[in-house]
Design an enzyme around this catalytic site. Structure first.
Site, PDB file in Angstrom:
ATOM      1  CG  HIS A 180      -7.647   3.234  -0.567  1.00  9.01           C
ATOM      2  ND1 HIS A 180      -6.988   2.548  -1.551  1.00  9.01           N
ATOM      3  CD2 HIS A 180      -6.719   4.063  -0.004  1.00  9.01           C
ATOM      4  CE1 HIS A 180      -5.715   2.939  -1.589  1.00  9.01           C
ATOM      5  NE2 HIS A 180      -5.528   3.856  -0.654  1.00  9.01           N
ATOM      6  CG  HIS A 222      -1.367   6.072  -2.788  1.00  9.13           C
ATOM      7  ND1 HIS A 222      -2.482   5.799  -3.547  1.00  9.13           N
ATOM      8  CD2 HIS A 222      -1.673   5.735  -1.517  1.00  9.13           C
ATOM      9  CE1 HIS A 222      -3.439   5.317  -2.758  1.00  9.13           C
ATOM     10  NE2 HIS A 222      -2.969   5.258  -1.516  1.00  9.13           N
ATOM     11  CD  GLU A 224      -7.574   6.735   5.079  1.00  9.85           C
ATOM     12  OE1 GLU A 224      -6.560   7.360   5.419  1.00  9.85           O
ATOM     13  OE2 GLU A 224      -7.967   6.670   3.901  1.00  9.85           O
ATOM     14  CG  HIS A 253      -1.924   1.082   1.292  1.00 11.20           C
ATOM     15  ND1 HIS A 253      -3.086   0.994   2.023  1.00 11.20           N
ATOM     16  CD2 HIS A 253      -1.961   2.320   0.717  1.00 11.20           C
ATOM     17  CE1 HIS A 253      -3.790   2.107   1.907  1.00 11.20           C
ATOM     18  NE2 HIS A 253      -3.109   2.933   1.119  1.00 11.20           N
ATOM     19  CG  ASP A 288      -1.565   5.925   2.691  1.00 11.62           C
ATOM     20  OD1 ASP A 288      -1.854   5.720   1.495  1.00 11.62           O
ATOM     21  OD2 ASP A 288      -2.373   6.418   3.493  1.00 11.62           O
ATOM     22  CG  ASP A 289      -0.061   8.994   0.118  1.00 11.52           C
ATOM     23  OD1 ASP A 289      -0.010   9.026  -1.118  1.00 11.52           O
ATOM     24  OD2 ASP A 289      -1.061   8.601   0.751  1.00 11.52           O
TER      25      ASP A 289
END
Length: 341
Positions: free
Chosen positions: A200, A22, A203, A20, A281-282
């Site tokens: 997703h 991006h 969340e 996961h 994630d990011d």
């Protein structure tokens, strides 16, 4: 919070997969300004420090506003290559052996950057990362859920000629008010094209979004999923079917899903027997790459070495690698754990 330097070293060295991340979220401020200068693009921040100070997010949307603005610097094949390979070099420092990375073509095609430009740059870096860094990878195309299903369908159809390069499709961006059911027809077509499916859910959105992702989209993996505990029957199903959850602890705290790491439910997920994995994630925006997420969670939640080993094994088990390759990488984790005992 428990600080154990030996556990941190153990975490950073253990073989792991990241499921996961991006790729646009791995755009570090320094590279953003480099690409802006290269492409003659004016940014709304004066320098790197000003940009970092803007990373004070209060929810998902406040992050996405900056995320999409930063992505404007990505214009050419070389830009996407440089971004992706910079991520892989950082992942190698954490002994990441396999990555299944998300990319958001709509973020770029809406700026008149061709789909082929985006995927060619990313794909080139993936190929080089395997030959030069020993990191295998898969690409997952994500649809932006704040846009229309017709826009997602257009993106899917642009992807079909590149099917050998794309492992699966997913759903990301603004979750609240954009349930998975909105995109059911798009995912129906994606499955007909034999794409794997992730989404997703759970969340910012409720546990019911996780159910929709599973039942309506055919998701084989849930990205985040931390709100599953709102629905006990759902938790029991996730445990029974061992549906993977790709959890991103630092992201969850940064976006105020949890007020602090000590209140994150990762430990509860482990204790319930969920197929949970740890991811970044990011990472350029949320203050840490995958090993940083392991370390922060382990220190705040008191995770043991055995639990870290289980998380690393889960990361390979939950991947879309072929069975034999999964087993080989899980065996590497076991050898590492035995040698560090």
């Amino acid at each position: 919070m428990i600080h154990d330097p030996s556990l941190e070293a153990f975490i950073r060295g253990i073989p792991k997969a990241e499921l996961h991340v991006h790729i646009e979220g791995a755009l570090e401020p320094e590279l953003m300004f480099t690409l802006a200068r290269r492409n003659g693009i004016a940014l709304p921040w004066d320098n790197v420090d000003d940009l970092r100070q803007a990373y004070d997010f209060h929810n998902l949307q406040s992050f996405l506003d900056i995320y999409y603005r930063g992505a404007d610097v990505l214009q050419h094949v070389q830009d996407f290559y440089d971004l992706t390979f910079s991520y892989f070099k950082r992942a190698a420092e954490d002994n990441v052996r396999h990555v299944e990375l998300f990319f958001d073509p709509q973020t770029h095609t809406r700026r008149d950057v061709p789909f082929e430009t985006v995927i060619t740059g990313i794909r080139g870096a993936c190929v080089d990362a395997e030959s030069r860094l020993g990191i295998s990878s898969r690409m997952i195309l994500c649809f932006l859920r704040h846009l229309s299903p017709s826009s997602a369908l257009e993106s899917l159809r642009l992807a079909v000629p590149f099917r050998p390069w794309i492992c699966g499709v997913g759903l990301d961006s603004s979750e609240a008010g954009n349930p998975p059911s909105k995109f059911q027809s798009v995912f129906d077509e994606a499955r007909e094209e034999n794409f794997r499916v992730v989404a997703h859910a759970g969340e910012e959105g409720p546990a019911s979004y996780i159910r929709e992702a599973l039942d309506l989209l055919g998701a084989q993996r849930i990205d985040h999923g931390v709100r599953c505990f709102e629905d006990e029957e759902l938790v029991e199903r996730l445990v029974r079917e061992q549906i993977p959850l790709t959890v991103c602890p630092l992201s969850n705290v940064k976006l105020r899903v949890f007020p602090e790491m000590a209140q994150h439910n990762l430990k509860r997920m482990i204790d319930r027997g969920l197929m949970v994995t740890v991811n970044s994630d990011d990472p350029a925006y949320f203050g840490g790459y995958v090993a940083d997420n392991y370390v922060a969670a382990a220190q705040a939640l008191g995770l043991t070495r055995a639990e870290v080993v289980a998380l690393a094994k889960n990361s390979f088990q939950a991947s879309f690698l072929v069975h034999d390759r999964k087993l080989a990488l899980i065996a590497e984790v076991e050898r590492y754990a035995a040698s560090a005992a």
